[in-house]
Design an enzyme around this catalytic site. Structure first.
Site, PDB file in Angstrom:
ATOM      1  N   LYS A  53       0.844  -1.204   0.000  1.00  0.00           N
ATOM      2  CA  LYS A  53       0.000   0.000   0.000  1.00  0.00           C
ATOM      3  C   LYS A  53       0.872   1.243   0.000  1.00  0.00           C
ATOM      4  O   LYS A  53       0.592   2.218  -0.704  1.00  0.00           O
ATOM      5  CB  LYS A  53      -0.931  -0.022   1.228  1.00  0.00           C
ATOM      6  CG  LYS A  53      -2.043  -1.053   1.066  1.00  0.00           C
ATOM      7  CD  LYS A  53      -2.797  -1.365   2.353  1.00  0.00           C
ATOM      8  CE  LYS A  53      -3.746  -2.530   2.112  1.00  0.00           C
ATOM      9  NZ  LYS A  53      -4.364  -3.070   3.318  1.00  0.00           N
ATOM     10  N   GLN A  97      -4.822  -2.014   9.687  1.00  0.00           N
ATOM     11  CA  GLN A  97      -4.644  -3.308   9.030  1.00  0.00           C
ATOM     12  C   GLN A  97      -5.210  -4.425   9.918  1.00  0.00           C
ATOM     13  O   GLN A  97      -4.879  -4.524  11.089  1.00  0.00           O
ATOM     14  CB  GLN A  97      -3.137  -3.537   8.752  1.00  0.00           C
ATOM     15  CG  GLN A  97      -2.824  -4.782   7.954  1.00  0.00           C
ATOM     16  CD  GLN A  97      -3.362  -4.727   6.518  1.00  0.00           C
ATOM     17  OE1 GLN A  97      -3.258  -3.720   5.835  1.00  0.00           O
ATOM     18  NE2 GLN A  97      -3.948  -5.826   6.075  1.00  0.00           N
ATOM     19  N   ASP A 120     -11.425   2.193   3.709  1.00  0.00           N
ATOM     20  CA  ASP A 120     -11.586   0.740   3.537  1.00  0.00           C
ATOM     21  C   ASP A 120     -13.063   0.387   3.311  1.00  0.00           C
ATOM     22  O   ASP A 120     -13.379  -0.714   2.872  1.00  0.00           O
ATOM     23  CB  ASP A 120     -11.115   0.022   4.820  1.00  0.00           C
ATOM     24  CG  ASP A 120      -9.867  -0.793   4.591  1.00  0.00           C
ATOM     25  OD1 ASP A 120      -9.527  -1.043   3.424  1.00  0.00           O
ATOM     26  OD2 ASP A 120      -9.235  -1.193   5.600  1.00  0.00           O
TER      27      ASP A 120
END
Ligand code: NAP
Length: 283
Positions: A53, A97, A120
């Site tokens: 990322k 995460q 997200d």
């Protein structure tokens, strides 16, 4: 017949080039899109995803910050870090995460991220917006899958889409997005009986089951569009999917590979959401 490959890798590359131009335009207007990532602990797979990322952000000119924290961080300390990022003007997207250590509630973490920075697309408010067709952030993997199908000019409307898997992050939302595109959607899961009856009737088959080579050619209708979400490493260390690619490509009209399929698109849609968030701030 050998199916046409839907390369997520190529599509992601095209989208990242376009996105870099959007980022440059935003920078000229005085705003640099910023993504903050919190990584709890030292899980090697999570570290790999976070590095990927970060590289993607560098490639597109998005500012990224990674906060690597000890697995012994308390839930309260982690929530406080998120609240600081919620208030940070230079940050437009926040990602924690997953998975998290057992003593930290994923639900609380997701619900603490401000919905306007939830790039997200996991916050219940954004899920609700997706379900009711309102503007929000779409979850990155399902969003990337729909973009992959559309990139080939495939009409989704009226097709029977069968989703194998009903997780909150992949299966359920990809079905919802295909429904939003006017597909007729069927979900299969671990309690589904006679699953092959459903998979064989799919015009679009999305496989997110998390089991290597779960779907073979005799599970698939001739000419179906097959999207493989699974990621596994086999004994030789090679990446493989939930679909037995070499066999299924002989019956499918379109098929996404692993690697180079859904994975690169997931990251690209995360960048896309971050740029959208920065643009919304500008407005
Ligand atoms: P998950 O949370 O483990 O969900 C798996 C789903 O498959 C569940 O709904 C489960 O049903 C269903 N299932 C399990 N065994 C089954 C069986 N024998 N028959 C039918 N259904 C069955 O997995 P996930 O998070 O959705 O991820 C799926 C795969 O995609 C994994 O390999 C993961 O690594 C990969 N993934 C890739 C990306 C990417 O960017 N490429 C992103 C996310 C995930 P129940 O609900 O009944 O238990």
């Amino acid at each position: 017949m050998s199916g046409i490959i839907i390369s997520g890798k190529e599509l992601a590359q095209e989208k990242r080039i376009e996105m870099k131009q959007q980022v440059d335009t935003l920078k000229q207007k005085g705003i640099t899109p910023g993504l903050a990532v919190i990584l709890v602990g030292e899980d090697p797979a999570s570290q790999t995803y976070v590095r990927a990322k970060q590289r993607a952000c560098e490639q597109t000119g998005i500012h990224s910050e990674i906060d690597e924290v000890s697995p012994s961080i308390t839930e309260a300390e982690l929530l406080e870090k998120i609240n600081v990022l919620n208030d940070a003007k230079h940050i437009h997207g926040i990602l924690v995460q997953l998975p998290l250590p057992e003593h930290i509630s994923e639900k609380k973490v997701i619900e603490t991220i401000h919905p306007d920075k939830d790039v997200d697309g996991f916050h219940p408010i954004n899920i609700g917006r997706m379900m009711t067709g309102q503007e929000g952030f779409l979850p990155c993997t399902p969003f990337g899958i729909v973009e992959m199908i559309k990139s080939k000019g495939i009409e989704i409307q009226g097709k029977h889409a069968v989703i194998v898997g009903r997780s909150n992050i992949v299966g359920k939302p990809v079905g919802q997005l295909l429904l939003n595109e006017n597909a007729t959607v069927t979900y299969c899961h671990s309690r589904t009986k006679n699953m092959q009856e459903y998979t064989k009737s799919a015009d679009i088959l999305v496989v997110a089951v998390g089991k290597p080579h779960f779907i073979d050619a005799d599970d698939v209708k001739d000419g179906a569009i097959v999207i493989d979400v699974g990621i596994h490493r086999n004994e030789e260390g090679k990446l493989i999917g939930d679909v037995l690619f070499d066999n299924v490509k002989e019956v499918a009209s379109y098929i996404s590979p692993v690697p180079g399929g859904v994975g690169p698109m997931t990251i690209t849609m995360l960048l896309h959401n971050t740029v959208v968030s920065a643009n919304r701030r500008l407005k």
